[in-house]
Design an enzyme around this catalytic site. Structure first.
Site, PDB file in Angstrom:
ATOM      1  N   ASP A  76      -8.539  -8.092  46.738  1.00  0.00           N
ATOM      2  CA  ASP A  76      -8.673  -9.281  47.759  1.00  0.00           C
ATOM      3  C   ASP A  76     -10.105  -9.590  48.258  1.00  0.00           C
ATOM      4  OD1 ASP A  76      -7.110 -10.768  49.820  1.00  0.00           O
ATOM      5  OD2 ASP A  76      -7.585  -9.490  51.203  1.00  0.00           O
ATOM      6  N   HIS A  83     -12.313 -18.557  58.407  1.00  0.00           N
ATOM      7  CA  HIS A  83     -12.100 -17.186  58.826  1.00  0.00           C
ATOM      8  C   HIS A  83     -13.133 -16.311  59.011  1.00  0.00           C
ATOM      9  CE1 HIS A  83      -9.198 -13.735  58.889  1.00  0.00           C
ATOM     10  NE2 HIS A  83     -10.065 -13.324  57.826  1.00  0.00           N
ATOM     11  N   GLU A 112      -2.087 -12.552  56.988  1.00  0.00           N
ATOM     12  CA  GLU A 112      -3.264 -13.457  56.476  1.00  0.00           C
ATOM     13  C   GLU A 112      -2.654 -14.509  55.334  1.00  0.00           C
ATOM     14  OE1 GLU A 112      -6.909 -10.577  57.160  1.00  0.00           O
ATOM     15  OE2 GLU A 112      -6.181 -10.873  55.162  1.00  0.00           O
ATOM     16  N   GLU A 145      -2.950 -16.668  52.446  1.00  0.00           N
ATOM     17  CA  GLU A 145      -3.815 -16.713  51.179  1.00  0.00           C
ATOM     18  C   GLU A 145      -3.109 -17.259  50.074  1.00  0.00           C
ATOM     19  OE1 GLU A 145      -6.308 -13.113  50.246  1.00  0.00           O
ATOM     20  OE2 GLU A 145      -5.731 -12.371  52.159  1.00  0.00           O
ATOM     21  N   ARG A 188      -4.349  -4.669  62.167  1.00  0.00           N
ATOM     22  CA  ARG A 188      -6.043  -4.795  62.821  1.00  0.00           C
ATOM     23  C   ARG A 188      -6.388  -3.725  63.540  1.00  0.00           C
ATOM     24  NH1 ARG A 188      -7.432  -9.006  59.740  1.00  0.00           N
ATOM     25  NH2 ARG A 188      -5.892 -11.005  60.215  1.00  0.00           N
ATOM     26  N   THR A 236       1.640  -6.326  50.577  1.00  0.00           N
ATOM     27  CA  THR A 236       1.206  -7.769  50.268  1.00  0.00           C
ATOM     28  C   THR A 236       2.364  -8.473  49.380  1.00  0.00           C
ATOM     29  OG1 THR A 236      -1.073  -7.034  49.923  1.00  0.00           O
ATOM     30  CG2 THR A 236      -0.661  -9.015  49.004  1.00  0.00           C
ATOM     31  N   GLU A 274      -6.890 -14.661  64.786  1.00  0.00           N
ATOM     32  CA  GLU A 274      -7.811 -15.915  65.177  1.00  0.00           C
ATOM     33  C   GLU A 274      -6.880 -16.981  65.992  1.00  0.00           C
ATOM     34  OE1 GLU A 274      -9.612 -17.695  61.240  1.00  0.00           O
ATOM     35  OE2 GLU A 274      -8.199 -16.713  60.521  1.00  0.00           O
TER      36      GLU A 274
END
Length: 411
Positions: free
Chosen positions: A124, A131, A197, A199, A233, A253, A359
């Site tokens: 990753d 970001h 996230e 991606e 987090r 994931t 974020e």
């Protein structure tokens, strides 16, 4: 740009459909509890490629009989091109193969999707500038948001291939060590700041034994999937110094079920952003290496309606998958068929373009509005959905949804 390629499968000719003849993504499916089989999506149907190899319509050395795309990927670029051209000819409008193939079409709605390939290794990256700047600003302030190496090197870490799962797989809230700013010692408990996230994942289709150049990377990249790198987090904040993410990223994931090939995305290539510093020669790109792919994130609370909380585009990345692959192999690290490279979180310049709740809520200080309430981080029962499409002249190249529901932590 090429327009819509018309097919005798009528649903493939709808401009808003995800799977026109221009796309032909590869997946693994089963019906009514049967064994997993290789297939390609066309309109609202799946063409059973295992059946076509069994009957001799296709001949790819038995690689389409395996219930996984790894063996086919290992055949290399010439065979990748041959299968795509053969399928295009068989499925195009006016093809005389219609009567022969119609019996091997399965409604997508009736199919269960499986992992399309066996993940050999998972890496990753942290390669989205917006970001990285946002997260760095939260923790170090805007003056020191980007580490000194960030504008010179695609930063990454080796993740867990064992926890990569296909869309639709539930994810369990993880336990881990947690330590607040006023705690003297850590405690063990369920994560309270669980996140996603947004991606893209690049799939390596050829092995290597030495450096791969940026220019030749597309000979190794078979295709792309949407990728949700679930992140705890609070666990990460305590554990990441000095070696970076570990348990905070190992829970799961999630990837979308269809591999969209690099060939299907070829018309959508775009250049990476202008550089603050010229990259070292081994990372320089000979041409456009990113893609113009619209992306969005939806959050659906249990029993509620979905709110789209973010919209962005893959072209916002600072480093392309080709550059990430070139850097990954620059030390001599061998790549394997089925290696998966996560792009890093894809955020844009505006608040509504941010690819993580960290974020979007600015570390929990600015909760976002959703149907029936607010969110700082994901709550039990929430379903997170990633979507993406490259939008052409009268057609779309879709990936299928990348979804996962958060279940409560185990007692």
């Amino acid at each position: 740009m090429t327009g819509l390629l018309r097919s005798w499968v009528d649903s493939a000719n709808e401009p808003e459909g995800a799977f026109p003849l221009n796309n032909l993504p590869y997946g693994v499916f089963s019906v009514a509890g049967g064994t997993p089989r290789c297939g390609t999506a066309i309109g609202d149907r799946i063409l059973d490629l295992q059946a076509l190899e069994e009957t001799g319509t296709l001949d790819f050395g038995g690689t389409l009989l395996t219930g996984s795309w790894n063996a086919f990927m290992a055949l290399g670029t010439m065979e990748w091109s041959r299968l795509r051209k053969t399928l295009t000819d068989l499925l195009k409008e006016g093809s005389d193969a219609k009567d022969k193939l119609a019996a091997h079409l399965v409604p997508i709605a009736d199919a269960q999707m499986h992992m399309p390939f066996a993940v050999s290794e998972y890496t990753d990256f942290y390669a989205g500038r917006h970001h990285a700047f946002n997260v760095g600003t939260m923790f170090r302030g805007p003056e020191n948001a980007l580490p000194p190496n960030w504008l010179h090197i695609p930063i990454g870490y080796n993740g867990r291939a064992s926890s990569v799962a296909v869309s639709g797989t539930d994810v369990r809230r993880p336990h881990g060590q947690l330590k607040g700013p006023n705690d003297e010692v850590p405690r063990f408990g369920p994560s309270q700041r669980f996140d996603i996230e947004l991606e893209m994942g690049a799939i390596v289709g050829q092995p290597s034994n030495g450096p791969i150049s940026v220019a030749t990377a597309f000979e190794n990249i078979f295709g792309y999937v949407l990728l949700n790198d679930w992140s705890a987090r609070d666990i990460q904040a305590w554990e990441y110094q000095p070696l970076g993410p570990f348990q905070a990223k190992a829970t799961m994931t999630t990837i979308s079920p269809w591999i969209v090939t690099a060939a299907a995305l070829e018309p959508f290539r775009v250049s990476t952003p202008e550089r603050d510093f010229e990259l070292l020669p081994y990372l320089q790109e000979p041409g456009p290496m990113l893609y113009d792919i619209d992306l969005e994130v939806g959050l659906t609370p249990e029993g509620g309606n979905e709110t789209v909380i973010s919209r962005t585009n893959y072209r916002e990345m600072y480093y392309s998958a080709a550059q990430q692959l070139a850097h990954h192999t620059s030390c001599g690290c061998p790549m394997r068929v089925g290696d998966l490279l996560g792009s890093g979180t894809i955020s844009g310049p505006e608040k509504g373009n941010r690819g993580s709740l960290l974020e979007l809520s600015w570390g929990g200080k600015e909760p976002i509005e959703i149907d029936g309430g607010t969110r700082s981080f994901i709550e039990d029962g929430d379903t997170m959905t990633l979507r993406g499409s490259a939008n052409g002249n009268g057609y779309r190249i879709g990936f299928g949804q990348c979804t996962g529901k958060l279940l409560p932590a185990r007692d």
